[in-house]
Scaffold this motif. Structure first.
Motif, mmCIF file in Angstrom:
data_model
loop_
_atom_site.group_PDB
_atom_site.id
_atom_site.type_symbol
_atom_site.label_atom_id
_atom_site.label_comp_id
_atom_site.label_asym_id
_atom_site.label_seq_id
_atom_site.Cartn_x
_atom_site.Cartn_y
_atom_site.Cartn_z
ATOM 1 N N SER A 1 0.836 -1.210 0.000
ATOM 2 C CA SER A 1 0.000 0.000 0.000
ATOM 3 C C SER A 1 0.866 1.253 0.000
ATOM 4 C CB SER A 1 -0.934 -0.001 1.208
ATOM 5 O OG SER A 1 -0.229 0.195 2.417
ATOM 6 N N LEU A 2 2.017 1.204 0.675
ATOM 7 C CA LEU A 2 2.923 2.353 0.713
ATOM 8 C C LEU A 2 3.411 2.699 -0.692
ATOM 9 C CD1 LEU A 2 4.591 4.425 2.307
ATOM 10 C CD2 LEU A 2 6.340 2.659 2.614
ATOM 11 N N VAL A 3 3.806 1.684 -1.448
ATOM 12 C CA VAL A 3 4.277 1.914 -2.824
ATOM 13 C C VAL A 3 3.162 2.518 -3.676
ATOM 14 C CG1 VAL A 3 5.091 0.800 -4.931
ATOM 15 C CG2 VAL A 3 6.031 0.109 -2.713
ATOM 16 N N GLY A 4 1.978 1.919 -3.594
ATOM 17 C CA GLY A 4 0.852 2.408 -4.379
ATOM 18 C C GLY A 4 0.450 3.831 -4.006
ATOM 19 N N LEU A 5 0.467 4.136 -2.715
ATOM 20 C CA LEU A 5 0.068 5.469 -2.260
ATOM 21 C C LEU A 5 1.118 6.525 -2.596
ATOM 22 C CD1 LEU A 5 -1.451 4.430 1.175
ATOM 23 C CD2 LEU A 5 -2.707 5.486 -0.718
ATOM 24 N N VAL A 6 2.390 6.157 -2.548
ATOM 25 C CA VAL A 6 3.442 7.102 -2.943
ATOM 26 C C VAL A 6 3.296 7.463 -4.419
ATOM 27 C CG1 VAL A 6 5.925 7.334 -3.351
ATOM 28 C CG2 VAL A 6 5.100 6.481 -1.160
ATOM 29 N N MET A 7 3.029 6.462 -5.246
ATOM 30 C CA MET A 7 2.805 6.726 -6.669
ATOM 31 C C MET A 7 1.586 7.630 -6.865
ATOM 32 S SD MET A 7 3.543 2.898 -8.195
ATOM 33 C CE MET A 7 3.033 3.389 -9.848
ATOM 34 N N THR A 8 0.531 7.384 -6.099
ATOM 35 C CA THR A 8 -0.673 8.214 -6.196
ATOM 36 C C THR A 8 -0.387 9.643 -5.733
ATOM 37 O OG1 THR A 8 -2.032 6.262 -5.760
ATOM 38 C CG2 THR A 8 -3.095 8.403 -5.540
ATOM 39 N N GLY A 9 0.396 9.779 -4.668
ATOM 40 C CA GLY A 9 0.763 11.101 -4.187
ATOM 41 C C GLY A 9 1.560 11.890 -5.221
ATOM 42 N N TRP A 10 2.453 11.199 -5.910
ATOM 43 C CA TRP A 10 3.223 11.859 -6.963
ATOM 44 C C TRP A 10 2.303 12.314 -8.101
ATOM 45 C CZ3 TRP A 10 7.439 14.317 -8.024
ATOM 46 C CH2 TRP A 10 7.829 14.489 -9.357
ATOM 47 N N LEU A 11 1.342 11.464 -8.442
ATOM 48 C CA LEU A 11 0.367 11.839 -9.468
ATOM 49 C C LEU A 11 -0.433 13.068 -9.034
ATOM 50 C CD1 LEU A 11 -1.003 8.313 -10.466
ATOM 51 C CD2 LEU A 11 0.348 9.833 -11.923
ATOM 52 N N ALA A 12 -0.759 13.133 -7.750
ATOM 53 C CA ALA A 12 -1.535 14.262 -7.241
ATOM 54 C C ALA A 12 -0.738 15.563 -7.353
ATOM 55 C CB ALA A 12 -1.945 14.003 -5.795
ATOM 56 N N ILE A 13 0.518 15.525 -6.974
ATOM 57 C CA ILE A 13 1.358 16.711 -7.071
ATOM 58 C C ILE A 13 1.529 17.136 -8.529
ATOM 59 C CG2 ILE A 13 3.747 17.501 -6.856
ATOM 60 C CD1 ILE A 13 2.307 17.808 -4.298
#
Length: 486
Positions: free
Chosen positions: A424-436
């Motif tokens: 989940s950490l990997v997936g959420l970090v990728m999502t956070g980068w997409l958000a930025i």
């Protein structure tokens, strides 16, 4: 443990007319519907699904929701495992504290409270417009008085937030059941009208799933699921928290997944693959509403108008209760003024924290009205930043789970404490980068988004700095941050 309890008691006022802890008899479904109210499923179906199809991965949107649901379930494995060891109403704040330390924990608490405050501030003007549009439809009189409806909504939410949480839970349950039933009836009408041949997902190919902007689709999908930490926020008021909180967390995600996946799928079936892409691309704001009106007639259209009003009401009530309990938790820890942790002797509610949230609501409506701010612009910017902040908090929580159990003597299993949180950490970090990377699309205005992001990160840094100050000047309060760890 005894020393920590003594610290908490020392920092909390002794009031004969108030309870020592929050009380309530919330069952699994009570908490589930509170979470669903915050996510406003009808608003997602009407407002976000056409946008995900238009600007995301098109016909692959149903699969996107499935993938996002799996990511949220992976996050929930560590989240619910941690809840058994940090049994208080702090949720992300408490979990991050025990894994990453009091300084980061307090910074995350300030950031979470600010995010929920932003959502409340943006929600009232948007809800005022929705309710005002419905009133105009009924009376035939068009008046630019969104603020009046927002104030009326604020008054009702403030009253319900003052009383015992079980009263709010009953109201939320009724509103959410009606929303989900309407979506189900719409889907049933499409299925009966189109027939089996149209229901076959022949268009759902790997090419369709990977078309368009998969990243944007995932980003919007994650924001649709945000907010299920409320299952832990209401822990002290749950009937059997050891069972209720994990069960409510998983059930909330599964129900949201079923609603979002099925609604997206039937939206495409209703228009046909090519028609759905064209309609969502040309008229994203009304595409879902037009489909509901087309299959359910004027009755369905009227029902949507009514339920959009109740959906926004339910969302604001859920947010009010969540933020009030964050304030209560920090007050009990001694970080905020102890008086804000007072609990009503009859209703068992954090009534002073609730009153503070009410003040925030009425001040925000007043400021937006006086400044002439556009309700839709304010809603998009404030809610978009809230979604990004909750992603960031989930990232910190996943990391905290891994670090906490690496140091802990308790080992529930590597799947729960390492593999699922790491995935989940990997997936959420990728999502956070997409958000930025797509913050302008997420909020609607790049400059406003940058200002709000600066405020969010300033709250994180300010919380960390305040915790360091407590460490040197008020060590007993510093020791109480993230109370009641097992």
């Amino acid at each position: 443990m005894e020393q920590l309890q003594a610290v908490v008691q020392k920092e909390t006022p002794n009031m004969d007319t108030e309870c020592a802890t929050l009380t309530g008899r919330l069952g699994t479904l009570d908490i589930v519907f509170t979470v669903l109210a915050y996510n406003a499923p009808l608003a997602v179906v009407v407002g976000l699904i056409p946008i995900i199809i238009a600007y995301g991965n098109g016909l692959g949107a149903p699969v996107t929701f499935v993938a996002v649901a799996i990511l949220m379930l992976l996050f929930s494995v560590g989240f619910t495992t941690m809840s058994r060891h940090v049994p208080n109403a702090g949720a992300y704040y408490a979990y991050i504290t025990v894994g990453l330390g009091p300084c980061t924990g307090l910074g995350s608490a300030f950031m979470a409270m600010l995010a929920y405050a932003f959502f409340i501030m943006g929600g009232y003007p948007y809800a005022g417009v929705i309710i005002g549009s419905f009133a105009t439809h009924l009376t035939g009189k068009s008046e630019e008085t969104w603020w009046l409806w927002a104030i009326i909504l604020w008054a009702v939410v403030s009253v319900l937030g003052y009383f015992r949480i079980t009263l709010s839970a009953r109201v939320l349950t009724l509103a959410l059941v009606c929303e989900i039933l309407l979506v189900a009836v719409w889907e049933g009408a499409i299925a009966l009208t189109k027939g089996y041949s149209f229901l076959s997902p022949v268009w759902l190919s790997p090419t369709a799933v990977m078309s368009g902007s998969v990243g944007l689709a995932i980003l919007f999908g994650v924001t649709c699921f945000a907010g299920f930490e409320a299952t832990a926020v209401f822990r002290e008021e749950a009937r059997d928290p050891e069972v209720t909180v994990p069960r409510a967390t998983y059930l909330s995600i599964i129900i949201m997944a079923c609603v979002f996946v099925s609604a997206t799928y039937f939206f495409i079936v209703a228009y046909g693959p090519a028609g759905a892409l064209a309609k969502a691309g040309s008229e994203p704001a009304t595409a879902a509403l037009d489909s509901i009106a087309g299959y359910l007639g004027h009755v369905g259209q009227a029902a949507v108008s009514v339920l959009m009003c109740t959906s926004m009401f339910a969302c604001q009530l859920a947010l009010h209760n969540i933020l009030a309990r964050y304030i209560y938790s920090l007050s009990i820890d001694g970080v905020l003024p102890p008086g804000l942790g007072a609990i009503h002797s009859r209703h068992g509610s954090p009534y002073r924290a609730s009153l503070l949230v009410s003040v925030l609501g009425v001040v925000s409506v007043t400021v937006l009205t006086v400044t002439g701010a556009d309700p839709f612009t304010a809603y998009a910017a404030l809610v978009g930043i809230t979604g990004f902040t909750l992603i960031l908090l989930q990232i910190l929580t996943s990391l905290s789970v891994i670090l906490f159990f690496r140091r802990s003597r308790v080992h529930p299993g590597r799947w729960k404490t390492m593999y699922a949180p790491a995935a989940s950490l990997v997936g959420l970090v990728m999502t956070g980068w997409l958000a930025i990377s797509n913050i302008e699309m997420l909020t609607g205005n790049l400059r406003v988004a940058q200002c709000l992001l600066a405020i969010i990160f300033a709250s994180l840094i300010g919380g960390i700095a305040y915790a360091n100050r407590l460490r040197s000047r008020r060590p007993t309060v510093f020791a109480a941050i993230g109370r009641k760890m097992r």
